[in-house]
Structures are given as C-alpha cells and as structure tokens.
Design an enzyme around this catalytic site. Structure first.
Site, short mmCIF file in Angstrom:
data_model
loop_
_atom_site.label_atom_id
_atom_site.label_comp_id
_atom_site.label_asym_id
_atom_site.label_seq_id
_atom_site.Cartn_x
_atom_site.Cartn_y
_atom_site.Cartn_z
N LYS A 22 1.31 -1.12 -0.13
CA LYS A 22 0.48 0.18 -0.38
C LYS A 22 0.94 1.29 0.29
CE LYS A 22 -1.54 1.59 4.00
NZ LYS A 22 -1.54 3.56 4.11
N ASN A 23 1.78 1.46 0.70
CA ASN A 23 2.71 2.63 1.25
C ASN A 23 3.18 2.68 -0.21
OD1 ASN A 23 1.20 2.87 3.58
ND2 ASN A 23 3.29 2.20 4.78
N ARG A 92 -4.43 10.70 4.95
CA ARG A 92 -3.11 11.90 5.06
C ARG A 92 -2.39 12.03 4.42
NH1 ARG A 92 -1.73 13.91 9.36
NH2 ARG A 92 0.88 13.78 8.30
N CYS A 116 -5.19 13.23 14.00
CA CYS A 116 -4.86 11.72 13.71
C CYS A 116 -4.97 11.39 14.55
CB CYS A 116 -4.31 11.90 12.64
SG CYS A 116 -3.30 10.72 12.47
N ARG A 121 1.31 14.04 13.90
CA ARG A 121 1.92 14.53 12.32
C ARG A 121 1.50 15.71 11.43
NH1 ARG A 121 -1.19 8.64 9.75
NH2 ARG A 121 1.24 8.53 9.27
N ASP A 304 5.22 -0.05 11.99
CA ASP A 304 3.50 0.12 11.91
C ASP A 304 4.05 -1.33 11.72
OD1 ASP A 304 3.36 1.87 10.08
OD2 ASP A 304 3.28 1.53 8.98
N VAL A 326 8.37 6.99 16.91
CA VAL A 326 8.41 6.86 15.40
C VAL A 326 6.92 8.09 15.78
CG1 VAL A 326 7.73 7.11 13.24
CG2 VAL A 326 9.48 5.17 14.09
N ARG A 397 -8.58 0.12 4.71
CA ARG A 397 -7.85 1.03 4.32
C ARG A 397 -6.64 -0.07 4.26
NH1 ARG A 397 -5.61 5.20 8.12
NH2 ARG A 397 -4.38 4.98 5.67
#
Ligand code: UD1
Length: 417
Positions: A22-23, A92, A116, A121, A304, A326, A397
């Site tokens: 996805k990213n 985002r 968020c 962020r 993640d 992070v 998502r």
C-alpha cells in the site's frame, strides 16, 4: 458499518499470497501526475486508500482504469491544482500530490490534514523542503497554498527522516531546475520503489535508499510500467499470525529482505523462519520467549508492526518492553487488548507487558489501521466467547481481503454487514 467476528483458538496453517505494498503504491500512483503520458501500475492491492488515491487522481483530471490489480492512468485535460478536504481527511498521504502538482503547475492547494489517531503528524518537514526549493507557503480557509513559478534545486536537510516528506520532495525536485540534495532522507523500501519508477520516467536520481539522495532536475518526464513491491507490513502481520496461533504459515510473493528486523525478533523469540526466493515460512516449534522491541526508522523495527508485536507479547509468558519512538501516541490498541485480558502498563512511550496464559473474547473497537491488525491477532487466540470487532473500515484501508486470507489459513472469521 461492517463488523468482524472471530472465534479464537485455531492454529493457522497453509499458504497465502502477499499483496502489493500500500505505502509503495500510493506515491507511485501519485507520480503519474508528473507526466501526460500513459502509465501502468501492477500488483496494486484492492484497498480503501487506493480507492481514495484513484478518486484524488480523477479529481485532478486523470483518467484511471482499473483491471484487478492493474491500474492504467492517462491524461485527457489540464490538471487541477487542488486536493479537497473530503479526500485529504480520508487519507493523509493525499498531501503527496503537493510535490508533483507544484512542479508541473507552479501552484498547489491542499487541505491541511489535521490531527489523527496516531499523534499530531504535522507536515512542516514537507513545507520547509518546498520553501528551500523556492516556494511561498500560505494558509487560507484550511488549505495550504504553495506557489513557485519555477522550482530551483537546493540542499535540503531534514530534521527527521520523514517518509512522506522524502517522497514529496522527490516528486517535486525531479522537475526542478538544477541539483537537489535531500540530506537525512528516509530510507524505507517504499522510497526506493518510488525512485525506481521516477528513474523509469526519465528522472535523474542517485542514492535512494541511503541518507543522501541527489536529484538532477529534468524538463519532462515520460510514462512507465511498474510492478509494486510486496507489502512488508502485511507480511509481518501474517508471520505474527503464524506465531501467535502456534501455527505454520507459508507466505508467497513475499520479500524477506524487506523485513529483516521483524524476522530477527521472531527468531529471537523462538519462531522458525525460513526465507526462500519470494517465500517466507513461519513455523512454531517451541514455546516462545518474550522479546523487547524499540521502533525506529528503516531498517530498524517498523512502527507499523509495533501493535501486532504487542498482541504477540501479550500471550508470551514473561515480561517484555515495547518502546515507540516514531509516533508520539501510538498505543490506542492497549486499552482494547486489555479488554481481552492482556496485562499491559503504559509509561510514556513505553509499554510494559506481562504475558498472560490466555485472552478471552469480548466486543472491541478499532481506532487505527495497525491497531486493528493487533486486535485481530489477539482475537485469533482469545478463548471463551467470540470477539466482535467494530470499525473495520480502518482495516480495509490497509489489508487486502483480510478475512478471506485468514480463512484460507483456517481461522474462524467472518464479516457481517
Ligand atoms: C509513513 C507511512 C506510515 C508509517 C510511517 C513511518 C505511508 C502512506 N505511511 O507515514 O504507515 O507509519 O511512514 O514509517 O507511507 N513528522 C513531522 N513533520 C513532518 C512529517 C513527519 O514532525 O513534516 C513526524 C511525524 O509526526 C511522525 C514522524 O515524523 O512522528 C514520522 O512520520 P513520517 O515518516 O512522515 O510518516 P508518514 O510519511 O506520515
């Protein structure tokens, strides 16, 4: 709203295919804004964030055709220079259209993404970078407006190696005049994949995947065809599913090199992980040991996967510590894991976990994407009552066909509308 119902207690066994990242897909689809020529992106997962990106590209005036995991993008008219609130608030990563639109049109207006679930962020690193390239920035009516008649290459030193800022600045600087140096750049594999695409388009980029990226601006970019890399976060999630259920899972179309930190920690805990060409096998052979993790930028342990690791440690006998470095507040899964019976204490950015013998099913609610993955993992081993998980849209998502894939591995899971 959909819900997921899980009856825990089954060992997961079997094979499944890992989806495209996805990213990596998001910035690569957005890179098509840099050209009027046709582009083809393969191995794109079917996810809500991809739908949002397609809606965004269409809003900006691109033609987008989707055939399964293949997406074709072409141009039919002039690009628009806005990304509206309705789309940015859903995702985002929409702010990544700033770089390419600014480079092509000399101005862009994007709704400010706002807060968020995983911390403030901000996007100050992106905006500082655009200013270094000669842009003026103003805020009007909740929209950030960035203007620059012609971007000029510059040396940009990031105060933190932000993934999104590195992508946004790459997407802008490829069409800037002269040389841009991005120092303290993020090194994530998704950035390397984006750079590969930009180079296919005719961009001149050196050093992607290292701390210093050098870009020599070109006047025009062409179309491309590209296949997205496997999703390392999805891969890690299913490896942990194998571990937490004491199972044996084989993940195909996966890339072990992209998640060395996670594999190292799983092995340290006692899992047998066999990495072959495009296949990773996770086998439970002995009682797992607690293992501490500290999240960090690539190649360190990914933030993640922090929530999923916490689910695993919640049922691993002994004490472990998880430190999140992070994002400032990425522990929204803790309260829900506790509802299932986990013993977790929060102290600032650290979670102290005492593994319990067993979790027990309960109604729980998802608050963000990876928190959702952690709750599904915990539910897979919760005994007693079934677990009903609400706010499943967060999972949609980022996890393609989640319940289908888990069912293939033998989980008792279903979705109700
Ligand atoms: C990307 C990933 C996300 C992952 C994260 C870190 C996508 C679509 N999302 O998010 O899944 O969790 O990388 O690996 O690829 N920051 C600032 N100012 C900025 C930008 C970031 O202070 O201008 C801070 C953030 O608040 C956060 C940290 O830097 O604390 C990391 O953010 P960043 O690397 O930018 O993550 P994203 O690109 O948003």
């Amino acid at each position: 709203m959909d819900k997921i119902i899980i009856h825990g207690g089954r060992k997961l066994r079997g094979k499944l295919n890992i989806s495209g990242s996805k990213n990596a897909a998001l910035p690569i689809l957005i890179a098509t804004l840099l050209t009027n020529e046709d582009c083809e992106v393969k191995n794109v997962p079917s996810l809500a964030d991809i739908d949002t990106t397609i809606a965004l590209l269409k809003h900006i005036n691109k033609n987008v055709e989707r055939h399964g995991s293949k997406i074709r993008i072409s141009s039919n008219a002039h690009l628009k220079h806005t990304a509206p609130y309705e789309l940015v608030k859903k995702m985002r990563a929409s702010v990544l259209v700033m770089g390419p639109i600014l480079a092509r049109l000399g101005e862009v207006s994007v709704s400010l993404p706002g807060g968020c679930a995983i911390g403030a962020r901000p996007i100050d690193i992106h905006l500082d970078g655009f200013e270094k390239l000669g842009a003026n920035i103003s805020l009007r009516g909740g929209y950030i407006q960035v203007k620059a008649e012609k971007l000029k290459g510059a040396r940009i030193v990031f105060k933190y190696p932000s993934v999104g800022a590195t992508e946004n600045l790459l997407l802008a600087s490829v069409l800037a005049r002269g040389k841009t140096i991005i120092d303290n750049a993020a090194r994530e594999p998704e950035i390397v994949d984006l750079a590969r695409v930009l180079i296919k388009m005719g961009a001149k980029i050196r050093g992607a995947g290292s701390k210093k990226i050098v870009v020599e601006g070109v006047k025009k970019l062409n179309g491309f065809a590209h296949e997205i890399i496997p999703d390392r976060i999805e891969t890690a999630t299913y490896l942990i599913a194998g571990a937490i259920t004491k199972g044996n899972v084989v993940l195909k179309k996966a890339e072990g090199n992209l998640l060395k930190a996670v594999i190292r920690k799983l092995r340290e805990s006692g899992m047998k992980i066999i990495v072959n060409n495009n296949t990773i096998n996770a086998v439970y052979t002995k009682t797992l040991k607690p293992v501490n993790i500290k999240t960090g930028v690539y190649p360190r342990f990914p933030t993640d996967v922090q929530a999923q690791w916490m689910a695993l440690m919640s049922v691993t006998k002994g004490k472990s510590i998880i430190e999140e470095t992070v994002f400032e507040s990425r522990f929204s899964h803790v309260g829900e894991l506790q509802r299932l019976g986990a013993n977790i204490e929060l102290k600032g950015n650290r979670a102290l976990i005492k593994g319990v013998e067993r979790l027990s099913g309960a109604p729980i609610m998802i608050s963000d994407l990876r928190a959702g993955a952690a709750l599904v993992l915990a539910a897979l081993v919760a005994g007693g009552k079934k677990t009903t998980i609400s706010r499943v849209y967060h999972l949609d998502r980022g996890y393609e066909h989640l319940e289908v894939k888990l069912r293939e591995l033998g989980a008792k899971i279903r979705r109700i509308k």
